[in-house]
Write an enzyme that holds these catalytic residues in place. Structure first.
Site: not given
Ligand code: 13P
Ligand code: G3H
Ligand code: ZN
Length: 310
Positions: A50, A83-84, A212, A256-258
């Site tokens: 990200s 990402d994003h 996402h 998946i990040d969280s």
């Molecule tokens: P979570 O917060 O559900 O892990 O989503 C992560 C995500 O969409 C990163 O782009």
């Molecule tokens: O979609 C968001 C991701 O969890 C990335 O999070 O911008 O805090 O790195 P971040």
């Molecule tokens: Zn996302």
């Protein structure tokens, strides 16, 4: 194997009824935990970075760590994805700087503006052998410190026009998933709009769809965090069986990040509580890395279904 794009991964995933895991990476232990699990499970994988990750760890460190993983895990395809990406410039910087895939996230923009920039990114990316994800609809929850209360579900009537006009390679849609660890309220029945997903898939046959906000927020992690001094009451994620269901159809990429954050935090909190005298970071980062690996391994086999597909 060198870094690859996600094109081949998505084609096989679509036809095979499974999804590729797209895991956010922010440091070495996360890269190692994810890729060691994928190497063991023979699973293709997308490592995603990200804007916040680039600000935290630095573009070059992240690219070089992912390149190291490619060398250490020779049996699996690995894609490196932005990402994003919020504008053309960040997408260009990542395309020029070694990424094989970028997301342009214009989901907050008026439709025509989203189309315009997504097309510009796709043209530049394709000229450099890179693939592009875009987004229609908006997820509720926290995103880059902005919190949207309500879902703005994807309008299936727009998707064909959007894909045709922009030339993007995959599309993220909003069907009720959300970013962060608090996706549903306690007592609320978690629901996803599978009707929207079905409508989108019908209108875009064979086209890869992205979800996402797809962490499951495993309750054993939440329990451990709270047991060892954390404060994450009512953290709730997407039920695993719903993600499995989505992966069987057009959804080829699940973000998946969280869950990574939770695995690490639970492991480190537990370690500090049980070993208060430890102060060598290797003592607590080792179980944290192992927790990421175990969590990812579980997802590959039980949620994404991409084990053995490398
Ligand atoms: P979570 O917060 O559900 O892990 O989503 C992560 C995500 O969409 C990163 O782009
Ligand atoms: O979609 C968001 C991701 O969890 C990335 O999070 O911008 O805090 O790195 P971040
Ligand atoms: Zn996302």
């Amino acid at each position: 194997m060198a870094l690859v794009t996600s094109a081949e991964m998505f084609k096989k995933a679509y036809d095979g009824g499974y999804a590729i895991g797209a895991f956010n990476v922010n440091n070495m232990e996360i890269v190692q935990g994810i890729t060691e699990a994928c190497q063991e499970q023979k699973a293709p994988v997308i490592l995603q970075v990200s804007k916040g990750a680039r600000a935290y760890a630095n573009h070059t460190y992240l690219v070089k760590m992912v390149e190291a993983a490619v060398i250490e895990c020779p049996d699996i395809p690995i894609a490196l994805h932005l990402d994003h990406g919020s504008d053309f410039e960040i997408c260009k910087a990542c395309i020029d700087g070694g990424f094989t895939s970028v997301m342009f996230d214009g989901s907050h923009l008026p439709y025509d503006e989203n189309v315009k920039v997504a097309k510009q990114v796709a043209e530049y990316a394709h000229a450099h052998g890179v693939v592009v994800e875009a987004e229609l609809g908006q997820l509720a929850g926290v995103e880059d410190d902005v919190c949207a209360e309500e879902h703005q579900y994807t309008d299936p009537a727009q998707v064909q026009d959007f894909v045709e006009k922009t030339g993007v390679d995959s599309l993220a849609i909003a069907i009720g998933t959300s970013h962060g660890a608090y996706k549903f309220k306690p007592g609320q029945n978690p629901q996803l709009r599978f009707d929207i997903l079905a409508d989108v898939s019908d209108r875009l046959p064979g086209f890869p769809i992205v979800l996402h906000g797809s962490s499951s927020v495993p309750q054993d992690f939440v329990k451990k965090v709270n047991q060892y001094g954390g404060a994450m009451p009512d953290a709730i994620g997407i039920p695993e069986e719903m993600l499995r269901e989505a992966a069987k159809g057009a959804v080829c990429k699940i973000n998946i990040d969280s869950d990574i954050r939770l695995a690490i935090t639970a492991a480190i909190r537990e370690h500090f509580a049980l070993h208060p005298a430890d102060f060598d970071p290797r003592q607590y980062l080792k179980p944290a890395r192992q927790a990421v690996k175990d969590m990812v391994s579980h997802k590959l086999v039980n949620v994404l279904g991409c084990n053995g597909k490398a």
